[in-house]
Scaffold this motif. Structure first.
Motif, PDB file in Angstrom:
ATOM      1  N   TYR A 126      -3.407   8.175   6.151  1.00  0.00           N
ATOM      2  CA  TYR A 126      -4.118   7.224   7.022  1.00  0.00           C
ATOM      3  C   TYR A 126      -3.153   6.566   8.000  1.00  0.00           C
ATOM      4  O   TYR A 126      -3.450   6.447   9.199  1.00  0.00           O
ATOM      5  N   TYR A 127      -1.995   6.157   7.512  1.00  0.00           N
ATOM      6  CA  TYR A 127      -1.025   5.468   8.376  1.00  0.00           C
ATOM      7  C   TYR A 127      -0.433   6.422   9.413  1.00  0.00           C
ATOM      8  O   TYR A 127      -0.159   6.020  10.547  1.00  0.00           O
ATOM      9  N   SER A 135      -4.064  14.940  -2.961  1.00  0.00           N
ATOM     10  CA  SER A 135      -4.286  13.627  -3.587  1.00  0.00           C
ATOM     11  C   SER A 135      -2.999  12.817  -3.672  1.00  0.00           C
ATOM     12  O   SER A 135      -3.032  11.592  -3.744  1.00  0.00           O
ATOM     13  N   ILE A 142       0.834  -1.202   0.000  1.00  0.00           N
ATOM     14  CA  ILE A 142       0.000   0.000   0.000  1.00  0.00           C
ATOM     15  C   ILE A 142       0.869   1.253   0.000  1.00  0.00           C
ATOM     16  O   ILE A 142       0.603   2.227  -0.714  1.00  0.00           O
ATOM     17  N   HIS A 143       1.951   1.227   0.776  1.00  0.00           N
ATOM     18  CA  HIS A 143       2.861   2.378   0.804  1.00  0.00           C
ATOM     19  C   HIS A 143       3.462   2.628  -0.575  1.00  0.00           C
ATOM     20  O   HIS A 143       3.501   3.779  -1.034  1.00  0.00           O
ATOM     21  N   TYR A 183      -9.744  16.234   5.943  1.00  0.00           N
ATOM     22  CA  TYR A 183      -9.530  14.794   6.107  1.00  0.00           C
ATOM     23  C   TYR A 183      -9.648  14.391   7.579  1.00  0.00           C
ATOM     24  O   TYR A 183     -10.076  13.279   7.883  1.00  0.00           O
ATOM     25  N   SER A 212       1.045   4.028  -2.896  1.00  0.00           N
ATOM     26  CA  SER A 212       0.905   5.459  -2.644  1.00  0.00           C
ATOM     27  C   SER A 212       2.023   6.240  -3.333  1.00  0.00           C
ATOM     28  O   SER A 212       1.781   7.280  -3.959  1.00  0.00           O
ATOM     29  N   ASN A 271       1.449   6.162  -7.113  1.00  0.00           N
ATOM     30  CA  ASN A 271       0.341   7.058  -7.422  1.00  0.00           C
ATOM     31  C   ASN A 271       0.794   8.524  -7.376  1.00  0.00           C
ATOM     32  O   ASN A 271       0.475   9.319  -8.266  1.00  0.00           O
ATOM     33  N   SER A 272       1.564   8.846  -6.348  1.00  0.00           N
ATOM     34  CA  SER A 272       2.041  10.218  -6.214  1.00  0.00           C
ATOM     35  C   SER A 272       3.018  10.577  -7.329  1.00  0.00           C
ATOM     36  O   SER A 272       2.969  11.683  -7.876  1.00  0.00           O
ATOM     37  N   TYR A 277      -2.671  11.509   0.356  1.00  0.00           N
ATOM     38  CA  TYR A 277      -3.768  11.107   1.243  1.00  0.00           C
ATOM     39  C   TYR A 277      -3.682   9.647   1.674  1.00  0.00           C
ATOM     40  O   TYR A 277      -4.110   9.291   2.780  1.00  0.00           O
ATOM     41  N   ILE A 278      -3.103   8.771   0.837  1.00  0.00           N
ATOM     42  CA  ILE A 278      -2.989   7.355   1.235  1.00  0.00           C
ATOM     43  C   ILE A 278      -2.052   7.227   2.429  1.00  0.00           C
ATOM     44  O   ILE A 278      -2.320   6.489   3.384  1.00  0.00           O
ATOM     45  N   GLU A 279      -0.961   7.965   2.407  1.00  0.00           N
ATOM     46  CA  GLU A 279       0.000   7.901   3.515  1.00  0.00           C
ATOM     47  C   GLU A 279      -0.561   8.553   4.770  1.00  0.00           C
ATOM     48  O   GLU A 279      -0.154   8.205   5.895  1.00  0.00           O
TER      49      GLU A 279
END
Length: 594
Positions: free
Chosen positions: A471-472, A464, A229-230, A537, A233, A236-237, A467-469
């Motif tokens: 959460y952690y 954008s 997932i990292h 967020y 991310s 994606n970035s 944002y995935i990072e």
């Protein structure tokens, strides 16, 4: 910048302060033990599992307490972290096994039973430290099986803990606590009950070397599916950055090339056509902004926070913030913020003087209060709430005095020295075009070119990318996860800076092309708007991804996250403005301005 002082001296001062205020490694963690020797066991705190800020002293609950409760001396960062270590009632001597040893027998009154029951109902957990290794466990359980009505639930307290300890030769390597599910105390009814608290100790040898005993906690944050997932991310970035930079570079290079060709024509040809676009406002584009003192103060504070973030990343990448190095991050934040205040003073005053400001002392005071002021007011309110709750988040008077002394003896003098150096730097603004005496009227623009829509566009893309990072990070700061993959976080931070700079430059160009010369504040607001998205967020995380509840936890979450997002706003705003200033200077140097 060299006038601020001797950099090695400041660095040495920072190292000394950091070592004095932080236990980088506790003495107990590197201790070798003999058979039967007492190993330090400290009870830290208890609290609702889903409310990480709402923690209380261990003996606030009516557990068995030793005859003499000894408090462990805490470092500054540990106190800021809410740690309040006291001697625990269990005796876990090195390689000394015990089977169902009695800690104490006591009769719990009705009030104590009700107290324990409320704690069990709220999912209270406890935390201890054994030779600097963390231990967790729940204090009880709620039996809901086959019961639809909450009034039929049964509440039980765990009476028996089993400690499983691994050792390698003469050192402690690992410890875990298991609750005996068959040794329960019924707390359902309000009546006096007799309680007998017991514990068991089991020792087992392991080959794990002492140097790797913390790897267990680091690995929990780098499990394969987490890493996937990292990296997703990151990819994606990176795709976002490549698409954005490629798109902007292509558009801007083509448009600017045409602009330079058009504006580079000789004067006779230029007289035949009316000037339009960004060259038309060359006499206004370097007109100094309104509220120049506030603007320079915001720029100085943002520069300081950017420097602070870079230094924190440097410490993280060299391994200072290993798991359960209690309080190291908080200590580093306090010390580095104090030592970088000279940068804020220099950046703000130097730029303020470039903008032909006269009252540099007032500007310096504004710089010192711009971030610290809201943070101090938030702290006063939240500390009062913590005192009302008797929570460990309430700072003792001595700790507050230490922080005030750091601010008085380190932060303020360095801020003043930086301001004096900035005032004496004699730097000029270096505008490539002369500014006209009277400002040109800005033509009417469509609604989507106003400040708020532009900020929404500018903040969405950088957000954008991260944002995935987020959460952690939130699960680590406001939960019980461990975050140790600082290298990935640093890459995400670099991507955030690149995207923020590029999108702000693009929006600044479109604003100038529309003959709107008031770009100074707009570039700062657009750059910092990602902080507003992060705060939005926070609302989503609180209501959709967490189980936090209660006034204290809610106020702590939204209060301190408001300060953090405000810091992001200042830092990214400074990045966005600096990038836009470089761009604007470049394009106006490339044309002939009359």
């Amino acid at each position: 910048m060299r006038n601020i002082g001797n950099c090695p001296t400041l660095l040495l001062l920072g190292v000394l302060i950091f070592c004095c205020l932080s236990n980088v490694r506790s003495d107990a963690s590197d201790h070798r033990y003999k058979d039967g020797e007492a190993v330090p066991l400290y009870a830290n705190k208890v609290g609702p599992f889903h409310n990480p800020s709402e923690t209380y002293r261990y003996f606030d609950l009516p557990f068995c307490s030793p005859d003499h409760v000894k408090e462990k001396k805490e470092a500054l960062g540990e106190v800021l972290n809410g740690d309040r270590l006291v001697s625990a009632p269990y005796k876990l001597n090195f390689r000394e096994e015990k089977d169902s040893s009695v800690v104490c027998k006591k009769k719990l009154s009705k009030d104590e039973v009700a107290f324990f029951r409320r704690a069990v109902e709220k999912d209270y957990y406890f935390q201890m430290y054994y030779d600097d290794l963390p231990i967790w466990g729940f204090i009880g359980k709620v039996d809901k099986e086959g019961k639809a009505d909450p009034s039929e639930y049964k509440y039980f307290l765990y009476k028996h803990i089993q400690f499983d300890i691994l050792y390698n030769k003469d050192r402690v390597i690992e410890i875990s606590a298991r609750m005996d599910l068959h040794s329960l105390l019924d707390l359902t009814e309000d009546k006096e009950v007799d309680a007998e608290f017991m514990y068991t100790v089991k020792w087992k040898e392991t080959d794990t070397p002492f140097e790797k005993r913390m790897d267990k906690y680091s690995m929990s944050s780098s499990l394969p599916h987490h890493l996937e997932i990292h990296w997703f991310s990151i990819i994606n970035s990176c795709v976002t950055v490549l698409l954005l930079t490629g798109f902007l570079a292509t558009i801007l290079m083509r448009v600017l090339k045409n602009d330079f060709i058009k504006y580079g024509q000789d004067e006779e040809a230029a007289d035949d056509q009316e000037e339009t676009g960004w060259k038309y406002i060359h006499g206004d584009v370097f007109r100094f902004p309104e509220y120049k003192s506030l603007f320079a103060a915001a720029l100085g504070s943002g520069t300081q926070l950017f420097t602070l973030t870079v230094f924190i990343f440097m410490l993280a990448l060299v391994g200072v913030f290993y798991p359960y190095n209690r309080g190291a991050l908080f200590t580093a934040l306090v010390v580095i913020y104090a030592l970088t205040s000279g940068i804020a003073g220099y950046a703000a005053t130097s730029f303020y003087c470039q903008l032909e400001g006269k009252n540099w002392v007032r500007n310096l005071l504004l710089t010192g209060c711009l971030f610290c002021g809201p943070l101090f007011l938030t702290f006063c309110f939240l500390n009062t709430v913590a005192i009302a709750y008797s929570a460990t988040a309430a700072l003792p008077f001595g700790t507050i005095v230490v922080i005030v002394l750091i601010w008085t003896l380190v932060t303020s003098p360095l801020l003043v020295l930086g301001g004096i150096a900035g005032k004496n730097s004699k730097a000029e603004f270096q505008a490539p075009c002369r500014t006209t005496k009277y400002p040109r009227e800005i033509p009417p623009l469509p609604w989507y070119r106003s400040a708020i829509p532009q900020m929404a566009m500018a903040g969405f893309l950088p957000f954008s990318a991260i944002y995935i990072e987020l959460y952690y990070i939130f699960a680590s700061v406001w939960g019980h996860r461990i975050y140790t993959i600082y290298s990935i976080l640093f890459i995400v931070f670099i991507i955030l800076l690149i995207v923020t700079a590029f999108i702000t430059v693009a929006l600044t160009y479109f604003q100038l092309a529309a003959e709107d010369h008031e770009w100074w504040w707009r570039s700062f607001l657009c750059g910092g708007s990602t902080g507003l998205f992060i705060y939005a967020y926070c609302l989503y995380y609180y209501y959709a991804r967490s189980d936090m509840s209660g006034f204290m936890q809610t106020s702590f979450f939204f209060g301190y996250m408001a300060c953090i997002c405000y810091g992001f706003f200042l830092m990214l705003g400074a990045v966005g403005f600096r990038a836009s200033l470089l761009f604007v200077r470049h394009i106006y140097r490339s044309i002939k301005c009359e």
